[in-house]
Design an enzyme around this catalytic site. Structure first.
Site: not given
Lengths: 395, 395
Positions: B281-282
């Site tokens: 997740f970014e």
């Protein structure tokens, strides 16, 4: 004179403003309900609102009515749950809300043999877009009836435990099966409703459902809707069919003319083939369960004691009743919703359906046309057209 | 005379109609974007649109701006995927669409080392509400660079396989780590964007996100957003820190004044404690990866060969770069989205957050304040107020 003119004109234009803005506002609201898709009606349906089939060539193409117009149906979701099921159930509720209920806001009834915690009530009421109601199950509907020999019942559980029969040694599972078979539809909280959609913790809905499913049931004279079918473990119901036949001897008047006996029996009623609708998903008419036919059937089974002396499930019992007491035209297979309950998937294998409804499932996982499923047999008996390429999924 | 009056009045009122209806229309559209929630700004923010913190008592209460007004940001989702990931990825896309993107319709870029199948493109374009784009990764960015001794690399994989190091013997996993570390942000399809949100197959988003996350990043001068942090397996990065220190000897000018060195090192830079943001997740700024600082850092690491002679992951590399080259005020922990990637959950433990955003997760599963996580340490270093009751989740 100029003044009067001006006043009249002002008044006229003011009325115009109201009308025009009223129009814009209503336009806005209907958009937000995204009816554009959901009101699309199949060509046949446009020509006739009839739900009966036109003269069939070889396989009939049933004409169905999909409508969201008019008021909501008297319908509710219903979930049997314990406090510890909260978060798994919240997952299920979000699935239903995302795919369907955020557009329709139907109520949700929660039933529990114990008392619901404040947290359970708070969280579920937050995630449901309709009204939520919480009911406790009366002790006598979740315990051994007076006529049951608990000694004998305990021996059976021991025996089944040895034979590794799933839930074979569970008491609460038996109370659950008995409750779902004979009592949920009589709970005071369900009295006001005509239709219900049963939802269990941990399920998935794979496709957008843009039409009002309950209205669909009513408009198309459907009384029982399902998504997955399979054969029951015979070890859990050794005498269920014999008991059913005993009941029918005295009550043949309840058997529907065009029924689904051929779906549940391969020898014209001699024996039960175990085929049943997987009842963890059900969209149905509450009236049917409240009918004399079913109430008497349940009483008869309950007195026979098979819920405790064997491990009768509510799925085969509901299914046998539907197959025998309900005109088969009222039984509906939902081939457009997409459903998962561990370990089985219903994923529409018709690409057009998956595309239209944005189904987030892999058709290769679909169980409907798997050789172990009873769904293909349902298509055959109902004379329904199977989706193209179904043979690829038999395995 | 009366006529002129009347005409003037008509004209005036007509203008009024336009203004009034224009007002209603804009009002309507913002409602459909459900701004009611997302535009709520904390009291401090109302008094000032500044994103910097007011004089802190003991723990600072950062003032944040949540706005959906104005045009969309230059932002896209980006997923690295193979055709066989299709259905797991569709599940992720639906999560993102249901919780966030159905309200904002941002684009989605799909990157693949092979060629995307027609089915992949068809299905993903159907479930994404924004424009979808499909790119193939150039061979040279997904293969052994000329300076890598493939014999030596093969021996390492054998060794790691013996020692049962996860993905230790995988070649494609190494190409993936190298690509995510140094190339994705340079792909032509991403050139036009300023921000990206990385999404992997099989993830879950637990909460409704009613504000524009990308606009939030810009308005609050954030350049890197994350949800889960934990320490890296040391066996996969034996020389990563030494190599990093060698780079810093020559390039100390790139180190930010107020950085997060204390978060990644417990001995003032002597050694790396392994803490990293879990990069599956970014939400981040593409400019940062394209900066001289990062580009030179990546080149240096790539030449050192650790992607193949060890098993350097993109997570520790991204995290070390963010911790050293980015002012720490630009790093944002999303405590309101709720995220799952097997086996870790981010579930907001603040009940008010779960309630407001209808989070469908069990707070007891939250990993953020678990003793193994590095998130608590981030709160301490940033001087952020931990949610009440966080101690209960340490374990």
């Amino acid at each position: 004179m100029a003044r009067t003119n001006a006043r009249l004109i002002r008044f006229g234009i003011f009325a115009l403003v109201l009308v025009f803005c009223g129009y814009i506002l209503t336009k806005g609201s209907s958009n937000s309900y995204n009816l554009s898709k959901s009101t699309t009606v199949s060509p046949e349906a446009q020509s006739s609102a009839e739900t009966t089939a036109p003269a069939a060539p070889e396989k009939k193409e049933t004409t169905k009515v999909f409508s969201n117009s008019g008021s909501k149906e008297k319908a509710t979701f219903v979930s049997l749950a314990r406090n510890q099921d909260l978060w798994e159930l919240v997952g299920s509720i979000r699935q239903i809300e995302d795919r369907f209920n955020s557009k329709f806001h139907y109520d949700w009834v929660f039933l529990n043999d114990g008392e619901f915690s404040e947290e359970f009530k708070k969280v579920t009421s937050e995630v449901c877009s309709g009204t939520t109601k919480y009911g406790q199950i009366p002790k006598e509907q979740w315990s051994f009836p007076s006529w049951i020999d608990t000694e004998k019942a305990a021996q059976v559980r021991e025996e089944m435990k040895k034979n590794k029969i799933i839930y074979g040694d569970s008491i609460s599972y038996r109370h659950m099966c008995r409750y779902e078979s004979g009592f949920f539809f009589r709970h005071p909280l369900l009295e006001e409703y005509e239709y219900y959609w049963r939802v269990e913790p941990g399920i998935k809905i794979y496709c957008d459902v843009d039409y009002d499913v309950f209205k669909f049931m009513k408009d198309n004279k459907k009384s029982y809707g399902w998504t997955i079918s399979l054969p029951e473990y015979k070890e859990t119901i050794p005498t269920l069919w014999k008991t059913t036949k005993d009941f029918l001897k005295e009550n043949s008047q309840y058997v529907a003319d065009k029924n689904l006996m051929d779906w549940i029996s391969d020898d014209d009623g001699g024996s039960y083939n175990g085929c049943h609708f997987w009842s963890n998903f059900e969209v149905g008419s509450l009236e049917f369960w409240r009918s004399d036919a079913y109430m008497k059937y349940f009483e008869f089974l309950d007195k026979a004691g098979g819920f405790f002396y064997e491990r009768w499930g509510d799925a085969p019992i509901h299914s046998i009743a539907v197959a025998l007491f309900m005109p088969r035209e009222e039984v509906h297979f939902f081939d457009d919703i997409g459903y998962f309950h561990n370990p089985f998937h219903n994923c529409p294998i018709d690409e057009a359906v998956r595309e239209k409804n944005k189904c987030m499932c892999a058709p290769k996982d679909d169980f409907s046309f798997h050789s172990y499923s009873c769904t293909s047999k349902f298509y055959d008996i109902m004379g329904l057209q199977k989706p193209t390429g179904w043979e690829k999924y038999v395995q």
